[in-house]
Scaffold this active site. Structure first.
Site, short mmCIF file in Angstrom:
data_model
loop_
_atom_site.label_atom_id
_atom_site.label_comp_id
_atom_site.label_asym_id
_atom_site.label_seq_id
_atom_site.Cartn_x
_atom_site.Cartn_y
_atom_site.Cartn_z
N GLY A 53 38.13 4.20 -39.62
CA GLY A 53 37.57 4.99 -38.53
C GLY A 53 37.93 6.47 -38.69
O GLY A 53 39.03 6.80 -39.11
N THR A 82 45.17 19.44 -48.66
CA THR A 82 45.42 18.76 -49.93
C THR A 82 44.71 19.48 -51.08
O THR A 82 45.30 19.72 -52.14
CB THR A 82 44.93 17.30 -49.86
OG1 THR A 82 45.60 16.62 -48.80
CG2 THR A 82 45.22 16.57 -51.16
N VAL A 83 43.45 19.82 -50.85
CA VAL A 83 42.67 20.48 -51.90
C VAL A 83 43.27 21.84 -52.26
O VAL A 83 43.53 22.14 -53.44
CB VAL A 83 41.20 20.64 -51.46
CG1 VAL A 83 40.44 21.54 -52.43
CG2 VAL A 83 40.52 19.28 -51.36
N ARG A 109 33.00 1.20 -44.67
CA ARG A 109 33.68 -0.07 -44.95
C ARG A 109 33.27 -0.55 -46.35
O ARG A 109 32.18 -0.26 -46.82
CB ARG A 109 33.27 -1.13 -43.93
CG ARG A 109 33.46 -0.71 -42.48
CD ARG A 109 34.91 -0.60 -42.10
NE ARG A 109 35.09 -0.20 -40.71
CZ ARG A 109 36.27 0.06 -40.16
NH1 ARG A 109 37.36 -0.03 -40.90
NH2 ARG A 109 36.35 0.43 -38.89
N SER A 110 34.15 -1.26 -47.01
CA SER A 110 33.83 -1.73 -48.36
C SER A 110 34.30 -3.16 -48.56
O SER A 110 35.48 -3.41 -48.82
CB SER A 110 34.47 -0.82 -49.42
OG SER A 110 34.15 -1.26 -50.72
N ASP A 134 46.01 1.64 -41.13
CA ASP A 134 46.72 0.61 -41.89
C ASP A 134 45.82 -0.09 -42.90
O ASP A 134 46.25 -0.41 -44.02
CB ASP A 134 47.39 -0.39 -40.96
CG ASP A 134 46.40 -1.13 -40.06
OD1 ASP A 134 45.25 -0.67 -39.92
OD2 ASP A 134 46.77 -2.18 -39.52
N THR A 153 44.38 8.21 -37.92
CA THR A 153 43.86 7.21 -36.99
C THR A 153 44.22 7.63 -35.57
O THR A 153 45.36 8.04 -35.32
CB THR A 153 44.42 5.81 -37.28
OG1 THR A 153 44.12 4.94 -36.18
CG2 THR A 153 45.93 5.82 -37.47
N ASP A 186 44.66 5.72 -33.15
CA ASP A 186 45.39 4.65 -32.47
C ASP A 186 46.90 4.89 -32.38
O ASP A 186 47.57 4.30 -31.53
CB ASP A 186 45.14 3.31 -33.16
CG ASP A 186 43.68 2.92 -33.16
OD1 ASP A 186 42.94 3.41 -32.29
OD2 ASP A 186 43.27 2.13 -34.04
N ASP A 216 49.17 3.73 -34.33
CA ASP A 216 49.74 2.39 -34.43
C ASP A 216 50.48 2.12 -35.73
O ASP A 216 50.75 0.97 -36.06
CB ASP A 216 48.64 1.34 -34.24
CG ASP A 216 47.53 1.47 -35.28
OD1 ASP A 216 47.51 2.48 -36.02
OD2 ASP A 216 46.67 0.57 -35.33
N ARG A 271 42.95 -0.25 -30.15
CA ARG A 271 43.12 -1.61 -30.68
C ARG A 271 44.28 -2.31 -29.95
O ARG A 271 44.24 -2.47 -28.74
CB ARG A 271 43.33 -1.59 -32.19
CG ARG A 271 42.14 -1.06 -32.98
CD ARG A 271 42.23 -1.43 -34.43
NE ARG A 271 43.45 -0.94 -35.05
CZ ARG A 271 43.85 -1.28 -36.27
NH1 ARG A 271 43.12 -2.13 -36.99
NH2 ARG A 271 44.95 -0.79 -36.79
N ASP A 331 46.97 6.17 -11.51
CA ASP A 331 47.67 5.34 -10.52
C ASP A 331 48.24 4.07 -11.15
O ASP A 331 49.21 3.51 -10.66
CB ASP A 331 46.71 4.97 -9.39
CG ASP A 331 46.24 6.21 -8.64
OD1 ASP A 331 47.02 6.74 -7.86
OD2 ASP A 331 45.09 6.63 -8.89
N GLN A 351 35.90 9.34 -27.98
CA GLN A 351 37.32 9.64 -28.19
C GLN A 351 37.63 9.99 -29.64
O GLN A 351 38.67 10.59 -29.93
CB GLN A 351 38.16 8.44 -27.77
CG GLN A 351 38.07 8.10 -26.30
CD GLN A 351 38.49 6.67 -26.01
OE1 GLN A 351 39.68 6.38 -25.93
NE2 GLN A 351 37.53 5.78 -25.87
#
Length: 319
Positions: free
Chosen positions: A11, A23-24, A72-73, A103, A125, A127, A129, A171, A187, A252
């Protein structure tokens, strides 16, 4: 190391472009050749690889998403696909790869590492996580996006005297909900790390009504084991207050990265290039205690995330 590649996978997360840029440019400044691998591991298998120049990453620092695209692969999940990926890297003379993602992307990088490719993982990511780092790239921007939604929804919830449930991403990790809920004055905050108690949520709403509160905001993480629609119906039935569900979804993920994500991504991207230049073994780059650090890639994947209840308890107290 003289020739490295970089890809984004999984994602998208705001700040990925800042990591690519760092990085480049850091790699080029040290005399390395840097190659962009388009569309993640899928693009690697197809040989979608292009040499990068200084100007290739101009005007991307402030952009969300990823200029390298992501996909995706299923092919890469197979041993045959992984062997082909290494063969393609050998064909281009690429000795090391920077993998930016979550991950799943890191596990893909681990497969390359087991076949002799030096891999540097940068946590991209929303998340938050990954256990080895305090923060991931994109998390801060996602929280700020949710905060803006909370402010807007609070206005209309107050006008209509209703309860609003905002379902946020993450997730199985409740960090976006927890940080946005605390900062936004929710709340109630429902996260997968804390056992769901719908009756408690209803009691909080009823107590608020009795004290003169005209509306309520509930932040619910997507990993909570009840659908948002079902939760809405239960709360409306038990409290008698009109209840609406809001699911912002992939909003998001996008948007201009925050200052924190831009700086974090830049520091991590530069660190990845430095480690590859020094011919270091595969590492996962993160931030702990305010410092950019690197640990073994396999070690990072094996770490278990521990939930810190302090923020949750504080949010409960302040609500």
């Amino acid at each position: 190391m003289k020739r490295i590649g970089i890809l984004t996978s999984g994602g998208d997360a705001s700040g990925m472009n800042a990591a690519v840029r760092a990085t480049v440019r850091k790699g080029l400044s040290m005399g390395m050749e840097v190659y962009a691998i388009d569309r993640g591991f899928e693009g690697l298998l197809d040989g979608n690889i292009e040499k990068m120049q200084w100007h290739s990453v101009g005007d991307i620092l402030q952009r969300g998403g990823t200029i390298l695209r992501t996909a995706r692969s299923e092919r890469f999940r197979t041993e045959e696909g992984q062997e082909r990926a290494v063969s393609v890297l050998d064909t281009f003379g690429i000795e090391g790869v920077v993998v930016i993602g979550g991950d799943g992307s890191f596990r893909g990088g681990m497969e390359l590492s087991r076949r002799g490719v030096h891999v540097m993982g940068i946590p991209g990511t929303i998340d938050n996580d990954l256990a080895y780092t305090d923060y991931t790239i994109g998390f801060d921007t996602a929280v700020n996006t949710v905060l803006a939604m909370i402010s807007n929804i609070r206005d209309t919830s107050s006008a209509h005297e209703r309860t609003s449930i905002i379902e946020v991403m993450g997730r199985h990790c409740g960090d976006i909900a927890l940080h946005a809920g605390l900062a936004g004055g929710a709340d109630d905050i429902l996260i997968p790390e804390i056992e769901l108690d719908i009756n408690r949520a209803c009691r909080r709403i009823l107590r608020g009504q009795q004290s003169g509160k005209r509306h309520s905001i509930i932040i619910k993480a997507e990993g909570v084991p009840v659908s948002t629609a079902e939760l809405r119906d239960i709360i409306e039935e038990r409290t008698g207050q009109e209840t609406r569900a809001v699911v912002p979804g992939h909003i998001q993920r996008g948007g201009t990265p925050s200052r924190q994500d831009r700086v974090l991504a830049s520091l991590m991207g530069a660190k990845a290039a430095e480690l590859l230049y020094d011919d270091e073994e595969s590492k996962a780059i993160g931030i702990t205690g305010g410092e950019i650090r690197a640990c073994g890639l396999e070690e990072a994947l094996q770490m278990k995330r521990e939930f810190n209840p302090m923020l949750y308890d504080l949010a409960e107290t302040l609500a």
